[in-house]
Design a protein around this motif. Structure first.
Motif, PDB file in Angstrom:
ATOM      1  N   GLN A 262      -8.609  36.752  -6.279  1.00 16.59           N
ATOM      2  CA  GLN A 262      -7.783  38.288  -6.666  1.00 16.59           C
ATOM      3  C   GLN A 262      -6.995  39.010  -5.537  1.00 16.59           C
TER       4      GLN A 262
ATOM      5  N   ARG B 229      -3.995  37.311  -6.582  1.00 14.70           N
ATOM      6  CA  ARG B 229      -2.549  37.648  -7.457  1.00 14.70           C
ATOM      7  C   ARG B 229      -2.217  38.793  -7.039  1.00 14.70           C
ATOM      8  N   HIS B 230      -3.249  39.156  -6.096  1.00 17.82           N
ATOM      9  CA  HIS B 230      -2.033  41.200  -5.611  1.00 17.82           C
ATOM     10  C   HIS B 230      -1.557  40.406  -5.183  1.00 17.82           C
TER      11      HIS B 230
ATOM     12  N   SER C 176       1.622  39.063  -6.719  1.00 18.01           N
ATOM     13  CA  SER C 176       2.750  39.786  -7.606  1.00 18.01           C
ATOM     14  C   SER C 176       3.404  41.210  -6.516  1.00 18.01           C
TER      15      SER C 176
ATOM     16  N   ARG D 199      -6.820  28.555 -13.139  1.00 14.64           N
ATOM     17  CA  ARG D 199      -5.669  28.964 -12.483  1.00 14.64           C
ATOM     18  C   ARG D 199      -4.648  29.340 -13.598  1.00 14.64           C
TER      19      ARG D 199
ATOM     20  N   TYR E 220      -6.174  32.755 -14.809  1.00 15.75           N
ATOM     21  CA  TYR E 220      -6.445  33.816 -13.622  1.00 15.75           C
ATOM     22  C   TYR E 220      -4.471  33.693 -13.458  1.00 15.75           C
ATOM     23  N   GLU E 221      -3.565  33.251 -14.428  1.00 16.29           N
ATOM     24  CA  GLU E 221      -2.200  33.670 -14.424  1.00 16.29           C
ATOM     25  C   GLU E 221      -1.375  32.818 -12.522  1.00 16.29           C
ATOM     26  N   LEU E 222      -1.764  32.469 -12.279  1.00 18.68           N
ATOM     27  CA  LEU E 222      -1.268  31.410 -11.027  1.00 18.68           C
ATOM     28  C   LEU E 222      -0.462  29.863 -11.597  1.00 18.68           C
TER      29      LEU E 222
END
Length: 817
Positions: free
Chosen positions: A568, A571-572, A575, A686, A689-691
């Motif tokens: 997480q 991801r933060h 973004s 992957r 979690y849209e990496l």
């Protein structure tokens, strides 16, 4: 706890102003979180009576009124243009004179009344609603005052709008302060001022009407009192004085019956409940709930119950229907309404342990539950029912009102055990001399009975309303709290400073953090509660520990792995367009383990080990010209793990992990024990979690990192070591670790000291000397005999022993042989 100062001073009126009272309460442990006037400041608003109210000649919805403002209308009645629908002759209302300043609006600026014209008619002021004076949100018409209100009087004095409202931030042990009388009792003890003792005159019983109640769980309810009242008017209007006091306690008016119950709760800290008697079909049963039972509450929610929550049930023909959550909230089925004529008033003592945390299981909280879970005085249930009855008769009574007798059942009440106080011990803890006479005086002012049992020892028995006095330190706190913390001498503390030296084989958590940071990772700190999805997908935990009262709906379980939090964090950062992320966390995880026993540090059935986890994504190095850019891979992070564990030498074995790529994951093994995993994030996660690409992660047992081997002295070898390079052909299924183990285990009489792989060659198809699926691995072997120099013959014999050993154990052969 919010309350008006004027109500408090009716019980105890010390010689202190508002600021002094606020400081007194704060210094006694009852922190005044907020202090402000009941209504924002305004000026030149007086009481006026409407003398005439004629239709406006140019507007259908306006009226031209003449009003008498007493001494403020010396030249005759004032003319006011008003659009309120209730503007009529004879009512007395607030009048803002020309030049008056109304409370500030949304823009924060006061509104000044000027002489003006509305549709051609002059208006010499403004008649006000409650909303315009910031008294309430009611904007449906003018604020009508009692007909005996003096004309021309200042509205602030008439409505006591300069009253100060206090908001206390009470700690959980101060449940006895959750009422105006409870706070007044504290103020009386702190100041020595007189305390007005309330009287509860019994209301005459005029009917023999009872509702049978059976208590089946004495660990839920210790005392239950109630009475039936018939022939009331539920639509009676709540008196303005009660509405005002409730509003200043932060409680809006609902109906007369509900307001009376709430009023007594704020007055004496006694939550109660009023049932519609006609909606109760049978007897009442007080018991624990049963699995699967449901109840529609007064707030409209329908909850499913179990055996951990107490209920009041209606028993009719052997069928029990739940009517109320014990000590928390009543049910909708027996709620009072406009058609109610007969009621049952209930006041009970619910054990704090039986109420604590129950309302939070259903995602709401109530004033009643807030008080019961801290402890409500069990001694005055009957007296408080008499108080509620008197108010019902006063406000909702009719010519047909009939009062039944009070039924009072006691099963088991808290045992108030004496607590011993050593005066010398109190003086030592407080840090200043305290006499026995001072202690006795403090306890007498607090209403605690005490007696001397030995020289310098007092035996103190807590009263029924104090649930927080259980040990000697509680009494010591009361002594200094009443004497005054401001009386403590200003002296520096004296205490020996003793260093706690760790043994050489231990290192601190901070040292571990610095070691991880030295590898280029940045520390993150995340919540210990995470999304259930992370536990299922990244930790493979189908039954995580769930939270009863999560701070946010998604964060509903305790983590058993740190990897979800790190993903997480990645991801933060992505973004926010981060191009390179290397983060780690050092923290606890939580797993179910029946073997764990409860203690001061541990929760029974829950294992809480420390973990260190890291994540690397993006280029291996910062952007630079000297090295070609390359994305971090498994071997880079594996090297970081080896550096963290050095000088320990772990083994990395192919393994599977729920969060990691099945072909790019290894378990970290040390001395035959798996201490963690390292690997690339699974392609499935992957994508989920849209990496943009898969990060590489590791998670290790922090206990291993907190230990470090102590260096052991070894003498420098007196002989020269011999190195030999050995190229072995082995199948792809033969691992590096297996070859190293076979080399070191060869029968060479201890001559082989070390072996290291330095080259791997995979030939193209058809190259002579290689079968399909074979490759060449080149090892450098160190040979040493500390007692004598090595000859070529002995070295060759040792190498031959190694070749034979790997051949026998793994089927490997010497290249070119």
């Amino acid at each position: 706890m919010q309350f008006p100062e004027s109500w408090l001073r009716e019980f105890c009126n010390p010689a202190l102003d508002s600021d002094g009272l606020a400081r007194l309460l704060t210094m006694s442990g009852m922190e005044v979180e907020e202090q402000h006037r009941a209504v924002p400041p305004f000026s030149r608003i007086v009481v006026a009576e409407i003398v005439t109210a004629d239709q406006h000649p140019n507007a259908d919805r306006l009226r031209v009124c003449t009003v008498d403002a007493g001494p403020h209308s010396q030249d005759g009645p004032l003319q006011i243009v008003c659009g309120a629908p209730n503007a009529r002759v004879g009512i007395r209302v607030p009048l803002a004179l020309v030049g008056a300043e109304l409370p500030p609006g949304d823009d924060g600026k006061p509104f000044v009344i000027k002489l003006g014209k509305l549709r051609g008619v002059e208006s010499q002021g403004m008649l006000c609603s409650a909303r315009e004076l910031k008294l309430s949100d009611d904007h449906g018409g003018l604020l009508e005052l009692p007909t005996d209100t003096p004309v021309g009087a200042d509205i602030r004095q008439i409505l006591n709008l300069d009253d100060t409202l206090f908001t206390l931030k009470l700690t959980p042990n101060l449940g006895h302060g959750l009422s105006v009388y409870g706070i007044a009792r504290e103020v009386a003890a702190l100041t020595g001022s007189a305390l007005a003792q309330p009287t509860f005159a019994p209301v005459p019983v005029t009917a023999d009407d009872r509702l049978p109640v059976r208590i089946e769980a004495d660990d839920l309810c210790g005392r239950f009192s109630g009475r039936v009242i018939r022939g009331i008017n539920p639509q009676a209007k709540t008196p303005s004085w009660m509405v005002e006091r409730l509003a200043r306690c932060g409680q809006r008016s609902v109906s007369a019956l509900v307001d009376i119950s709430n009023y007594v709760m704020f007055e004496f800290g006694r939550p109660s409940h009023i049932f519609d008697r006609d909606k109760i079909e049978g007897d009442l049963v007080v018991r624990w709930g049963r699995e699967g039972e449901t109840l529609k509450l007064l707030n409209g929610n329908t909850v499913t119950l179990d055996g951990q929550v107490g209920v009041i049930a209606d028993e009719c023909a052997d069928v029990q229907t739940v009517e109320s959550l014990a000590g928390i909230m009543g049910g909708d089925a027996t709620a009072v309404g406009d058609t109610t004529r007969n009621v049952y008033v209930e006041a009970a003592f619910w054990w704090p342990e039986a109420v604590a945390g129950r309302s939070r299981r259903y995602n709401f909280s109530t004033d009643a539950g807030h008080r019961f879970e801290r402890g409500v005085d069990p001694a005055l249930t009957v007296e408080h029912i008499e108080r509620i009855t008197a108010l019902i008769v006063q406000i909702c009574g009719t010519a047909d009102t009939r009062i039944g007798p009070i039924d009072d059942q006691t099963t088991r009440l808290p045992e108030r055990r004496p607590v011993a106080l050593r005066v010398a011990r109190a003086a030592k803890v407080i840090g200043m001399p305290v006499s026995q006479a001072q202690c006795v005086q403090v306890f007498e002012r607090l209403g605690l009975s005490c007696a001397e049992t030995a020289p310098g020892v007092l035996s103190v028995t807590p009263p029924s309303w104090r649930f927080d006095l259980q040990i000697e330190e509680d009494l010591i706190e009361e002594v200094i709290r009443v004497i005054g913390f401001d009386q403590l001498p200003l002296s520096p503390p004296l205490a020996p400073v003793t260093a706690r030296v760790r043994t050489e084989d231990r290192r601190s958590p901070h040292a571990v953090r610095r070691a991880v940071a030295a590898q280029g990772y940045q520390e993150t700190i995340n919540f210990s509660f995470v999304e259930a999805r992370w536990e299922q997908e990244l930790a493979g935990n189908a039954d995580p520990i769930r939270l009863l009262n999560p701070i946010a709906a998604p964060l509903s379980v305790m983590r058993s792995s740190l990897l979800g939090s790190l993903v997480q964090v990645l991801r933060h950062n992505l973004s926010r367009r981060a191009s390179r992320v290397r983060v780690f966390e050092f923290g606890r995880v939580f797993r179910r383990d029946p073997a764990v026993q409860g203690s001061e540090q541990d929760v029974a059935g829950v294992d809480q080990p420390l973990r260190v986890a890291g994540l690397a994504w993006g280029p291996i190095d910062e952007l630079q010209w000297g090295v070609k850019e390359r994305a971090v891979d498994f071997y880079d992070v594996k090297g970081d793990v080896e550096a963290l564990l050095a000088p320990l030498q772990p083994r990395f074995e192919a393994a599977e992990h729920p969060a990691m790529h099945p072909g790019r994951c290894a378990r970290v093994v040390l001395d035959g024990v798996v201490i963690g995993h390292v690997g690339e994030l699974h392609p499935r996660w992957r994508q989920a979690y849209e990496l943009p690409s898969a990060p590489v992660l590791f998670e290790l047992d922090a206990g291993v990192l907190l230990r470090r081997p102590v260096p052991v002295y070894q003498p420098v070898a007196r002989q020269q070591a011999v190195t030999r390079d050995l190229a072995l052909i082995a199948g792809e299924s033969v691992t590096h670790d297996a070859l190293i183990d076979a080399i070191l285990a060869a029968p060479t009489d201890g001559l082989v000291r070390a072996a290291k792989l330095f080259d791997v060659y995979r030939p193209a198809a058809g190259v002579a000397g290689f079968a399909a699926g074979e490759r060449s691995l080149a090892f450098r072997i160190d040979l040493l005999d500390e007692s004598a120099p090595l000859t070529d013959a002995r070295s060759d014999a040792a190498v031959q022993a190694v070749v034979e050993a790997v051949g026998q154990r793994l089927g490997a052969r010497l290249r070119g042989a």
